[in-house]
Design a protein around this motif. Structure first.
Motif, mmCIF file in Angstrom:
data_model
loop_
_atom_site.group_PDB
_atom_site.id
_atom_site.type_symbol
_atom_site.label_atom_id
_atom_site.label_comp_id
_atom_site.label_asym_id
_atom_site.label_seq_id
_atom_site.Cartn_x
_atom_site.Cartn_y
_atom_site.Cartn_z
ATOM 1 N N GLN A 101 7.077 -22.910 12.067
ATOM 2 C CA GLN A 101 5.646 -23.067 12.204
ATOM 3 C C GLN A 101 4.880 -21.917 12.890
ATOM 4 O OE1 GLN A 101 5.000 -25.864 10.561
ATOM 5 N NE2 GLN A 101 3.742 -26.385 12.032
ATOM 6 N N THR A 102 5.676 -21.073 14.044
ATOM 7 C CA THR A 102 5.228 -19.990 14.583
ATOM 8 C C THR A 102 4.699 -19.004 13.374
ATOM 9 O OG1 THR A 102 6.489 -20.548 16.591
ATOM 10 C CG2 THR A 102 5.542 -18.367 16.277
ATOM 11 N N ASN A 103 5.599 -18.754 12.376
ATOM 12 C CA ASN A 103 5.373 -17.869 11.535
ATOM 13 C C ASN A 103 4.261 -18.192 10.509
ATOM 14 O OD1 ASN A 103 7.522 -16.187 12.254
ATOM 15 N ND2 ASN A 103 8.942 -17.103 10.726
ATOM 16 N N LYS A 104 3.966 -19.430 10.280
ATOM 17 C CA LYS A 104 2.688 -19.903 9.747
ATOM 18 C C LYS A 104 1.689 -19.767 10.383
ATOM 19 C CE LYS A 104 2.709 -23.855 7.358
ATOM 20 N NZ LYS A 104 2.637 -25.335 7.141
ATOM 21 N N ILE A 105 1.474 -19.868 11.565
ATOM 22 C CA ILE A 105 0.348 -19.703 12.459
ATOM 23 C C ILE A 105 0.022 -18.097 12.477
ATOM 24 C CG2 ILE A 105 -0.389 -19.666 14.620
ATOM 25 C CD1 ILE A 105 0.859 -22.500 15.020
ATOM 26 N N ALA A 106 1.356 -17.178 12.751
ATOM 27 C CA ALA A 106 0.919 -15.776 12.775
ATOM 28 C C ALA A 106 0.531 -15.210 11.152
ATOM 29 C CB ALA A 106 1.941 -15.319 13.096
ATOM 30 N N ARG A 107 0.827 -15.748 9.889
ATOM 31 C CA ARG A 107 0.397 -15.566 9.069
ATOM 32 C C ARG A 107 -1.005 -15.908 8.915
ATOM 33 N NH1 ARG A 107 2.667 -17.304 2.951
ATOM 34 N NH2 ARG A 107 1.429 -15.948 1.774
ATOM 35 N N ALA A 108 -1.255 -17.007 9.002
ATOM 36 C CA ALA A 108 -3.043 -17.475 9.159
ATOM 37 C C ALA A 108 -3.535 -16.734 10.031
ATOM 38 C CB ALA A 108 -2.941 -19.081 9.617
ATOM 39 N N ASP A 109 -3.218 -16.206 11.123
ATOM 40 C CA ASP A 109 -3.873 -15.454 11.931
ATOM 41 C C ASP A 109 -4.138 -14.077 11.590
ATOM 42 O OD1 ASP A 109 -5.255 -15.027 14.581
ATOM 43 O OD2 ASP A 109 -3.739 -14.004 15.567
ATOM 44 N N LEU A 110 -3.215 -13.498 11.162
ATOM 45 C CA LEU A 110 -3.285 -12.206 10.280
ATOM 46 C C LEU A 110 -4.178 -12.067 9.128
ATOM 47 C CD1 LEU A 110 -2.103 -9.319 10.554
ATOM 48 C CD2 LEU A 110 -0.304 -9.789 9.334
ATOM 49 N N ASN A 170 -7.464 -12.406 10.785
ATOM 50 C CA ASN A 170 -7.907 -11.201 11.181
ATOM 51 C C ASN A 170 -8.276 -10.037 10.071
ATOM 52 O OD1 ASN A 170 -8.433 -9.166 13.471
ATOM 53 N ND2 ASN A 170 -6.122 -8.958 13.863
ATOM 54 N N MET A 171 -7.339 -10.004 8.945
ATOM 55 C CA MET A 171 -7.691 -9.031 8.069
ATOM 56 C C MET A 171 -8.858 -9.087 7.181
ATOM 57 S SD MET A 171 -5.065 -7.859 4.829
ATOM 58 C CE MET A 171 -5.647 -9.000 3.675
ATOM 59 N N TRP A 172 -9.290 -10.376 7.155
ATOM 60 C CA TRP A 172 -10.595 -10.743 6.350
ATOM 61 C C TRP A 172 -11.711 -10.377 6.972
ATOM 62 C CZ3 TRP A 172 -9.468 -16.403 4.523
ATOM 63 C CH2 TRP A 172 -9.113 -16.358 3.167
ATOM 64 N N MET A 173 -11.572 -10.709 8.415
ATOM 65 C CA MET A 173 -12.824 -10.368 9.365
ATOM 66 C C MET A 173 -12.728 -9.044 9.664
ATOM 67 S SD MET A 173 -13.787 -13.317 10.012
ATOM 68 C CE MET A 173 -15.200 -13.107 11.373
ATOM 69 N N GLN A 174 -11.885 -8.163 9.810
ATOM 70 C CA GLN A 174 -12.107 -6.757 10.041
ATOM 71 C C GLN A 174 -12.443 -6.003 8.701
ATOM 72 O OE1 GLN A 174 -8.404 -5.118 11.624
ATOM 73 N NE2 GLN A 174 -8.788 -6.025 13.592
ATOM 74 N N ALA A 175 -11.932 -6.311 7.646
ATOM 75 C CA ALA A 175 -12.392 -5.690 6.218
ATOM 76 C C ALA A 175 -13.980 -6.244 5.935
ATOM 77 C CB ALA A 175 -11.508 -6.262 4.969
ATOM 78 N N LEU A 177 1.163 -5.707 3.536
ATOM 79 C CA LEU A 177 1.382 -6.841 4.163
ATOM 80 C C LEU A 177 1.547 -8.409 3.235
ATOM 81 C CD1 LEU A 177 -1.731 -7.090 6.770
ATOM 82 C CD2 LEU A 177 0.995 -6.758 7.421
ATOM 83 N N HIS A 178 0.962 -8.009 2.110
ATOM 84 C CA HIS A 178 1.209 -9.042 1.148
ATOM 85 C C HIS A 178 2.682 -9.013 0.236
ATOM 86 C CE1 HIS A 178 0.633 -10.837 -2.922
ATOM 87 N NE2 HIS A 178 -0.092 -11.830 -2.303
ATOM 88 N N THR A 179 2.976 -7.711 0.180
ATOM 89 C CA THR A 179 4.554 -7.547 -0.383
ATOM 90 C C THR A 179 5.461 -8.121 0.544
ATOM 91 O OG1 THR A 179 4.699 -5.372 0.496
ATOM 92 C CG2 THR A 179 3.906 -5.591 -1.777
ATOM 93 N N ARG A 180 5.285 -8.113 1.884
ATOM 94 C CA ARG A 180 5.955 -8.815 2.907
ATOM 95 C C ARG A 180 5.888 -10.061 3.249
ATOM 96 N NH1 ARG A 180 5.091 -3.529 3.916
ATOM 97 N NH2 ARG A 180 6.784 -2.122 4.473
ATOM 98 N N ASN A 181 4.952 -10.774 2.352
ATOM 99 C CA ASN A 181 4.510 -12.038 2.510
ATOM 100 C C ASN A 181 3.843 -12.300 3.822
ATOM 101 O OD1 ASN A 181 4.140 -14.620 1.168
ATOM 102 N ND2 ASN A 181 6.012 -15.365 1.981
ATOM 103 N N LEU A 182 3.428 -11.579 4.521
ATOM 104 C CA LEU A 182 2.595 -11.676 5.851
ATOM 105 C C LEU A 182 1.295 -12.029 5.699
ATOM 106 C CD1 LEU A 182 4.308 -8.724 7.865
ATOM 107 C CD2 LEU A 182 4.869 -11.044 7.963
ATOM 108 N N VAL A 183 0.682 -12.170 4.676
ATOM 109 C CA VAL A 183 -0.784 -12.637 4.459
ATOM 110 C C VAL A 183 -0.788 -13.399 3.166
ATOM 111 C CG1 VAL A 183 -1.790 -10.623 5.509
ATOM 112 C CG2 VAL A 183 -1.588 -10.412 3.237
ATOM 113 N N GLU A 184 -1.922 -14.301 3.133
ATOM 114 C CA GLU A 184 -2.040 -15.052 2.070
ATOM 115 C C GLU A 184 -2.650 -14.156 0.944
ATOM 116 O OE1 GLU A 184 -1.345 -18.383 2.240
ATOM 117 O OE2 GLU A 184 -1.200 -18.368 4.329
ATOM 118 N N ALA A 219 -6.265 -13.295 0.569
ATOM 119 C CA ALA A 219 -6.795 -12.363 1.389
ATOM 120 C C ALA A 219 -6.596 -11.015 0.852
ATOM 121 C CB ALA A 219 -6.130 -12.319 2.658
ATOM 122 N N TYR A 220 -5.148 -10.954 0.182
ATOM 123 C CA TYR A 220 -5.021 -9.613 -0.579
ATOM 124 C C TYR A 220 -5.836 -9.369 -1.930
ATOM 125 C CZ TYR A 220 -3.055 -6.399 -3.800
ATOM 126 O OH TYR A 220 -2.832 -5.130 -4.432
#
Length: 169
Positions: free
Chosen positions: A31-40, A43-48, A100-107, A110-111
């Motif tokens: 669950q923590t990993n899912k939340i971190a992925r969603a947050d990242l 964050n990536m969308w907002m910054q871009a 980030l996407h290749t490491r499956n850290l963002v949706e 987003a990529y």
């Protein structure tokens, strides 16, 4: 019931509790990993989005980007420097999203959004020219292949468009 059987029952209960605790910890990590992925991702969308909007958030900036992207005449040396740095940021943000996407850290969405922005920039002949000069500057080879494919796609379309009027004549 003997003391020994009570002992074994207690040990069995302890093992069940330990295993259940381990599964609870595993689920909490998931669950923590899912939340971190969603947050990242957010964050990536907002910054871009903020960064790309900042490129056109005034009439002067919008005019500059329009001229630069649409080959609206030559750029001065300071404008070339400015444009090269803006492209470096934009393509760099896309590469970061790729990593980030290749490491499956963002949706994936987003990529895809980041790739779409690069695709928008690469429609410009001036951007493709910049990319051809910069593509060897330590970009990940897999990422470089993606950008090369986009650039080649737009160059082929532009070439076909130039050839079409000649063939109909």
């Amino acid at each position: 019931m003997t003391l020994e059987s009570i002992y074994y029952i207690g040990q069995t209960i302890a093992v069940v509790v330990i295993v259940a605790t381990l599964f609870a910890i595993l689920y909490q990590g998931y669950q923590t990993n899912k939340i971190a992925r969603a947050d990242l991702t957010l964050n990536m969308w907002m910054q871009a989005g903020a960064a790309h909007y900042s490129l056109v958030d005034s009439p002067e900036k919008a005019d500059f980007m329009h001229r630069a992207l649409n080959d609206g005449g030559p750029l001065t040396e300071p404008e070339k420097l400015r444009f090269a740095n803006l492209l470096g940021y934009a393509i760099g943000a896309h590469e970061a999203a790729f990593m980030l996407h290749t490491r499956n850290l963002v949706e994936t969405a987003a990529y895809d959004r980041s790739e779409g922005l690069s695709r928008m920039y690469l429609q410009s002949r001036r951007v493709r020219k910049w990319w051809r000069r910069r593509r060897e500057y330590k970009y990940d080879p897999r990422f470089r292949d993606i950008v090369d494919a986009m650039a080649n796609e737009f160059e082929a379309a532009e070439h076909a468009q130039r050839e079409a009027p000649e063939q109909s004549a």
